[in-house]
Design a protein around this motif. Structure first.
Motif, PDB file in Angstrom:
ATOM      1  N   ILE A  38       6.981   8.453  -8.053  1.00 20.58           N
ATOM      2  CA  ILE A  38       5.623   7.994  -7.764  1.00 20.58           C
ATOM      3  C   ILE A  38       5.128   7.366  -9.061  1.00 20.58           C
ATOM      4  O   ILE A  38       4.637   8.046  -9.960  1.00 20.58           O
ATOM      5  CB  ILE A  38       4.725   9.159  -7.308  1.00 20.58           C
ATOM      6  CG1 ILE A  38       5.397   9.918  -6.167  1.00 20.58           C
ATOM      7  CG2 ILE A  38       3.356   8.640  -6.871  1.00 20.58           C
ATOM      8  CD1 ILE A  38       4.654  11.159  -5.734  1.00 20.58           C
ATOM      9  N   VAL A  39       5.307   6.062  -9.147  1.00 20.02           N
ATOM     10  CA  VAL A  39       5.191   5.356 -10.419  1.00 20.02           C
ATOM     11  C   VAL A  39       3.835   5.559 -11.085  1.00 20.02           C
ATOM     12  O   VAL A  39       3.754   5.962 -12.253  1.00 20.02           O
ATOM     13  CB  VAL A  39       5.449   3.846 -10.220  1.00 20.02           C
ATOM     14  CG1 VAL A  39       5.319   3.098 -11.547  1.00 20.02           C
ATOM     15  CG2 VAL A  39       6.820   3.621  -9.601  1.00 20.02           C
TER      16      VAL A  39
ATOM     17  N   ILE B  67       6.903  -0.977   3.317  1.00 16.98           N
ATOM     18  CA  ILE B  67       8.143  -0.441   2.768  1.00 16.98           C
ATOM     19  C   ILE B  67       9.161  -1.573   2.713  1.00 16.98           C
ATOM     20  O   ILE B  67       9.387  -2.256   3.717  1.00 16.98           O
ATOM     21  CB  ILE B  67       8.710   0.697   3.622  1.00 16.98           C
ATOM     22  CG1 ILE B  67       7.684   1.822   3.783  1.00 16.98           C
ATOM     23  CG2 ILE B  67       9.991   1.257   2.990  1.00 16.98           C
ATOM     24  CD1 ILE B  67       8.090   2.885   4.785  1.00 16.98           C
ATOM     25  N   THR B  68       9.764  -1.794   1.552  1.00 14.13           N
ATOM     26  CA  THR B  68      10.855  -2.755   1.442  1.00 14.13           C
ATOM     27  C   THR B  68      12.161  -1.983   1.276  1.00 14.13           C
ATOM     28  O   THR B  68      12.209  -0.962   0.579  1.00 14.13           O
ATOM     29  CB  THR B  68      10.655  -3.703   0.247  1.00 14.13           C
ATOM     30  OG1 THR B  68      10.539  -2.943  -0.961  1.00 14.13           O
ATOM     31  CG2 THR B  68       9.410  -4.548   0.426  1.00 14.13           C
TER      32      THR B  68
ATOM     33  N   LYS C 155       4.457   0.810  -0.756  1.00 20.20           N
ATOM     34  CA  LYS C 155       3.143   0.538  -1.335  1.00 20.20           C
ATOM     35  C   LYS C 155       2.091   1.024  -0.361  1.00 20.20           C
ATOM     36  O   LYS C 155       2.068   0.624   0.806  1.00 20.20           O
ATOM     37  CB  LYS C 155       2.964  -0.960  -1.598  1.00 20.20           C
ATOM     38  CG  LYS C 155       1.622  -1.307  -2.233  1.00 20.20           C
ATOM     39  CD  LYS C 155       1.552  -2.784  -2.561  1.00 20.20           C
ATOM     40  CE  LYS C 155       0.209  -3.166  -3.175  1.00 20.20           C
ATOM     41  NZ  LYS C 155      -0.075  -2.451  -4.426  1.00 20.20           N
ATOM     42  N   GLN C 156       1.242   1.934  -0.824  1.00 21.79           N
ATOM     43  CA  GLN C 156       0.132   2.434  -0.015  1.00 21.79           C
ATOM     44  C   GLN C 156      -1.115   2.334  -0.881  1.00 21.79           C
ATOM     45  O   GLN C 156      -1.305   3.120  -1.812  1.00 21.79           O
ATOM     46  CB  GLN C 156       0.378   3.881   0.425  1.00 21.79           C
ATOM     47  CG  GLN C 156      -0.595   4.395   1.489  1.00 21.79           C
ATOM     48  CD  GLN C 156      -1.934   4.827   0.899  1.00 21.79           C
ATOM     49  OE1 GLN C 156      -1.979   5.638  -0.021  1.00 21.79           O
ATOM     50  NE2 GLN C 156      -3.007   4.292   1.428  1.00 21.79           N
TER      51      GLN C 156
ATOM     52  N   ASN D 289       2.347   3.017  -5.792  1.00 25.30           N
ATOM     53  CA  ASN D 289       3.682   2.446  -5.649  1.00 25.30           C
ATOM     54  C   ASN D 289       4.712   3.554  -5.819  1.00 25.30           C
ATOM     55  O   ASN D 289       4.673   4.289  -6.813  1.00 25.30           O
ATOM     56  CB  ASN D 289       3.920   1.354  -6.692  1.00 25.30           C
ATOM     57  CG  ASN D 289       3.031   0.146  -6.453  1.00 25.30           C
ATOM     58  OD1 ASN D 289       3.289  -0.661  -5.568  1.00 25.30           O
ATOM     59  ND2 ASN D 289       1.958   0.026  -7.229  1.00 25.30           N
ATOM     60  N   MET D 290       5.591   3.669  -4.843  1.00 22.77           N
ATOM     61  CA  MET D 290       6.584   4.735  -4.853  1.00 22.77           C
ATOM     62  C   MET D 290       7.957   4.172  -4.548  1.00 22.77           C
ATOM     63  O   MET D 290       8.078   3.150  -3.868  1.00 22.77           O
ATOM     64  CB  MET D 290       6.216   5.804  -3.827  1.00 22.77           C
ATOM     65  CG  MET D 290       4.790   6.313  -3.977  1.00 22.77           C
ATOM     66  SD  MET D 290       4.219   7.246  -2.548  1.00 22.77           S
ATOM     67  CE  MET D 290       2.571   6.541  -2.347  1.00 22.77           C
TER      68      MET D 290
END
Length: 284
Positions: free
Chosen positions: A77-78, A211-212, A231-232, A236-237
């Motif tokens: 979880i950046v 989600i990528t 990405k939410q 960024n996770m």
């Protein structure tokens, strides 16, 4: 970040591996001999997309070969500077367990055991998942979502063209049985899903996520993305898959509800039975 916000993000992370699984479906719909309506055209496109996706991820025979799957991943979880261990188990009977252990916070779990969908974490304790959130979890917890597309969705529609990480993709809008519309970016060259955009149900309400998926690798003949970025909002996770095992040994933990969740189920049973009794009295 508040505890409630962290809990919601952690629960969203528990959806990532399931949502990142190969996308497609099983049985095509038989077409009637008449000019197709908009609904029929959507079903036809859905069946075509299913067929293409099944072939892309390895073929129907490979997808139906195994009875369960275990997956282990590393999570970052950046923006929060957190890392976690994520473990996922799902079988062909619909049993499902995900566990994310975060240093300093504990074990965030959710699962499906029979008809019971649940979550259990050190912030919110045990919780029974119901309504749209349960429907969403059931849909994302398929052993092979590629074999469920026509049963979990009503229709598909092309929504444009766009590249994801330099991979040319066609965008499809897939309408679920409960009316939600999810966007899938499907690569034109290999037919694999590169990006998903949707709004998910969570304890904090509806949350949009993207989600990528990348670094696809074959495991026992089935293609899985080994890197997923979510990405939410401003969060960024990233999830990096470390291992995938099919037909894995099933432990007792995977087959039983956590004790606090079982107690919650037991407490709700008398209320359900009492409610049924009250409803039956007027008809006596």
């Amino acid at each position: 970040m508040k505890f409630a916000e962290k809990s919601s993000l952690f629960l969203l992370l528990l959806l990532m591996v399931a949502l990142g699984a190969p996308v497609s479906a099983q049985d095509g719909e038989a077409s009637e001999k008449k000019a197709p309506s908009a609904d029929e055209a959507g079903k036809t496109l859905l069946a075509e997309l299913q067929k293409k996706s099944i072939e892309a991820v390895g073929g129907k025979e490979a997808l139906e070969k195994f009875s369960n799957r275990k997956m282990s991943s590393k999570v970052k979880i950046v923006d929060a500077g957190l890392e976690a261990e994520l473990n996922n188990f799902v079988d062909a009977q619909g049993n499902y367990l995900e566990s994310m252990v975060i240093t300093g916070y504990g074990d965030f779990r959710q699962g499906i055991n029979g008809e019971v969908a649940w979550s259990y974490d050190p912030i919110n304790g045990p919780r029974l998942i119901t309504g749209k959130e349960k429907t969403q979890l059931l849909r994302s917890a398929r052993l092979q979502p590629t074999l469920w597309m026509t049963r979990d969705h009503q229709s598909a529609a092309k929504a444009g063209e766009e590249s994801v990480n330099d991979v040319a993709c066609t965008i499809y809008d897939l309408k679920t049985n409960d009316g939600a519309v999810h966007k899938y970016w499907v690569a034109n060259d290999d037919g694999l899903v590169r990006k998903v955009s949707m709004t998910v149900e969570s304890p904090m309400g509806q949350l949009p996520i993207q989600i990528t998926m990348s670094e696809y690798k074959a495991v026992d003949g089935i293609q899985y993305p080994h890197l997923m970025r979510m990405k939410q909002g401003v969060q960024n996770m990233a999830v990096t898959v470390e291992s995938i095992e099919h037909d894995a040994e099933v432990s007792d933990e995977m087959k039983t509800l956590p004790e606090p969740v079982q107690k919650l189920v037991d407490r709700n049973k008398p209320k359900e039975e009492e409610g049924k009794t009250v409803e039956e009295k007027p008809g006596e």
